[in-house]
Motif scaffolding. Structure first.
Motif, PDB file in Angstrom:
ATOM      1  N   VAL A 154       0.841  -1.189   0.000  1.00  9.30           N
ATOM      2  CA  VAL A 154       0.000   0.000   0.000  1.00  9.30           C
ATOM      3  C   VAL A 154       0.884   1.251   0.000  1.00  9.30           C
ATOM      4  O   VAL A 154       1.779   1.384   0.832  1.00  9.30           O
ATOM      5  CB  VAL A 154      -0.949   0.028   1.220  1.00  9.30           C
ATOM      6  CG1 VAL A 154      -1.756   1.320   1.234  1.00  9.30           C
ATOM      7  CG2 VAL A 154      -1.883  -1.174   1.195  1.00  9.30           C
ATOM      8  N   TRP A 155       0.618   2.145  -0.946  1.00  7.12           N
ATOM      9  CA  TRP A 155       1.350   3.405  -1.067  1.00  7.12           C
ATOM     10  C   TRP A 155       0.370   4.550  -0.842  1.00  7.12           C
ATOM     11  O   TRP A 155      -0.757   4.515  -1.344  1.00  7.12           O
ATOM     12  CB  TRP A 155       1.952   3.554  -2.463  1.00  7.12           C
ATOM     13  CG  TRP A 155       2.963   2.517  -2.865  1.00  7.12           C
ATOM     14  CD1 TRP A 155       2.763   1.178  -2.986  1.00  7.12           C
ATOM     15  CD2 TRP A 155       4.324   2.745  -3.243  1.00  7.12           C
ATOM     16  NE1 TRP A 155       3.915   0.554  -3.407  1.00  7.12           N
ATOM     17  CE2 TRP A 155       4.887   1.488  -3.576  1.00  7.12           C
ATOM     18  CE3 TRP A 155       5.121   3.888  -3.344  1.00  7.12           C
ATOM     19  CZ2 TRP A 155       6.208   1.349  -4.003  1.00  7.12           C
ATOM     20  CZ3 TRP A 155       6.435   3.751  -3.768  1.00  7.12           C
ATOM     21  CH2 TRP A 155       6.972   2.495  -4.083  1.00  7.12           C
ATOM     22  N   THR A 156       0.802   5.559  -0.112  1.00  8.80           N
ATOM     23  CA  THR A 156      -0.005   6.766   0.061  1.00  8.80           C
ATOM     24  C   THR A 156       0.857   7.972  -0.271  1.00  8.80           C
ATOM     25  O   THR A 156       2.078   7.944  -0.085  1.00  8.80           O
ATOM     26  CB  THR A 156      -0.535   6.889   1.506  1.00  8.80           C
ATOM     27  OG1 THR A 156       0.556   6.748   2.428  1.00  8.80           O
ATOM     28  CG2 THR A 156      -1.584   5.829   1.789  1.00  8.80           C
ATOM     29  N   SER A 157       0.237   9.028  -0.768  1.00  9.58           N
ATOM     30  CA  SER A 157       1.004  10.218  -1.118  1.00  9.58           C
ATOM     31  C   SER A 157       0.332  11.455  -0.558  1.00  9.58           C
ATOM     32  O   SER A 157      -0.834  11.427  -0.159  1.00  9.58           O
ATOM     33  CB  SER A 157       1.164  10.347  -2.640  1.00  9.58           C
ATOM     34  OG  SER A 157      -0.078  10.533  -3.272  1.00  9.58           O
ATOM     35  N   ALA A 158       1.084  12.543  -0.543  1.00 13.69           N
ATOM     36  CA  ALA A 158       0.628  13.796   0.054  1.00 13.69           C
ATOM     37  C   ALA A 158      -0.293  14.538  -0.919  1.00 13.69           C
ATOM     38  O   ALA A 158      -0.981  13.934  -1.726  1.00 13.69           O
ATOM     39  CB  ALA A 158       1.834  14.641   0.444  1.00 13.69           C
ATOM     40  N   GLY A 159      -0.266  15.861  -0.844  1.00 13.26           N
ATOM     41  CA  GLY A 159      -1.226  16.646  -1.602  1.00 13.26           C
ATOM     42  C   GLY A 159      -0.975  16.733  -3.090  1.00 13.26           C
ATOM     43  O   GLY A 159       0.130  16.950  -3.549  1.00 13.26           O
TER      44      GLY A 159
END
Length: 345
Positions: A154-159
């Motif tokens: 699982v990858w998450t990124s900022a704005g």
């Protein structure tokens, strides 16, 4: 093997959360034919309006049948109001179960968390949504500073535009850093910023003081990194006792004077590394850090990377770059007419 990228959108989604990663994968496909295919899905098939009014065509989320390589969920201002949409959240959970990896852009992380995909994982999101993510989902380890985080599959990124950084990281993982670099140069973006790099410059992490004299002093610190920025010198400049100055400055900015000065000087060093080819000793002196050893120590503490490595990645000096795109791109396929919603027929 062509990797199938499925991007989940919904009414009010942030267009750049789709367009940025889609262009990264699309450019990679031009450079390495057969590498990626991007599709867009939504809770219901049809035309989906982005938050800025642009409309995109999407398939139905619950009609996806073929295997998915990467499931990517966009963010948008409408996300908080959609967390109770069982079709959207359940559809994301179902697709993620069969995908090789799952990712989110911006506050799309809230949808991943609602779907149970971030439980006991480290994740990031837009800094404005970080507190909401923490409060709604205490089982998620939220770090609002990095541009993107990889935790298992699982990858998450900022704005917003950090979705481009995330997509470049995925391309680098799939096809190698050399091709990811060619994609970045073709799109005229940073060459794969490391995920640990902060979402914003160091001084921006401090609050703007309510007091006009302190706002002027803050601007002075940022503009004069080589000056005497000790507490006695700053207190004298502000016309306060040292003790009172330290207390007021910390209360109004959220940082002690010494901490703010170090962060400001680290940011000055970052700008010099990116815009000049000065030796590290000169960068250290010009940024007020004194020595190359101090520069290295402070830079590692604040930017999580060595000064030389940062310069190698982010230098803005002109350089002879190899061609990023093929000399001739294939002609675009004709775009079929999109059906209008029933009320517009």
């Amino acid at each position: 093997m062509q990797r199938r990228i499925v991007v989940v959108v919904f009414p009010g989604f942030q267009l750049l959360d789709l367009a940025g990663p889609a262009d990264v994968f699309g450019t990679a496909e031009l450079l390495a034919p057969g590498s990626y295919r991007v599709e867009t899905v939504a809770p219901r098939a049809g035309l989906v309006p982005a938050g800025n009014g642009v409309v995109v065509a999407a398939g139905a989320l619950d009609e996806v049948r073929e295997p998915i390589d990467t499931l990517m969920v966009a963010g948008g201002l409408s996300v908080p109001g959609l967390l109770s949409d069982a079709g959207l959240v359940g559809g994301i959970a179902a697709l993620a179960a069969d995908a090789r990896r799952t990712a989110s852009v911006c506050n799309g992380a809230l949808l991943l968390a609602e779907a149970g995909l971030l439980k006991h994982r480290r994740a990031t999101t837009h800094w404005l949504a970080a507190q909401e993510l923490r409060e709604r989902y205490p089982c998620v380890e939220v770090d609002a500073d990095p541009l993107y985080i990889e935790d298992g599959d699982v990858w998450t990124s900022a704005g917003v535009l950090s979705g481009v950084d995330l997509a470049l990281a995925l391309v680098a993982r799939d096809l190698g850093h050399e091709l990811a670099g060619r994609v970045a140069r073709g799109l005229v973006v940073y060459l794969h910023r490391p995920g640990g790099q902060s979402q914003f410059s160091l001084p921006m992490r401090a609050l703007t003081p309510r007091s006009e004299p302190l706002r002027e002093l803050q601007a002075y610190i940022d503009a004069h990194p080589r000056a005497d920025l000790s507490v006695p010198a700053l207190a004298a400049r502000a016309g306060m006792s040292e003790r009172h100055f330290s207390r007021v400055f910390t209360r109004q900015t959220g940082l002690s004077p010494g901490r703010y000065v170090e962060r400001s000087r680290a940011d000055a060093a970052r700008r010099l590394l990116e815009a000049t080819d000065q030796p590290l000793e000169t960068v250290a002196r010009e940024s007020g850090l004194g020595t190359a050893e101090t520069l290295y120590r402070v830079f590692r503490r604040h930017w999580r990377v060595a000064p030389g490595e940062h310069r190698r990645r982010f230098s803005t000096l002109p350089a002879a770059l190899p061609s990023a795109l093929p000399a001739a791109l294939p002609s675009a396929a004709p775009v079929p007419a999109l059906p209008l919603p029933e009320q517009e027929r």
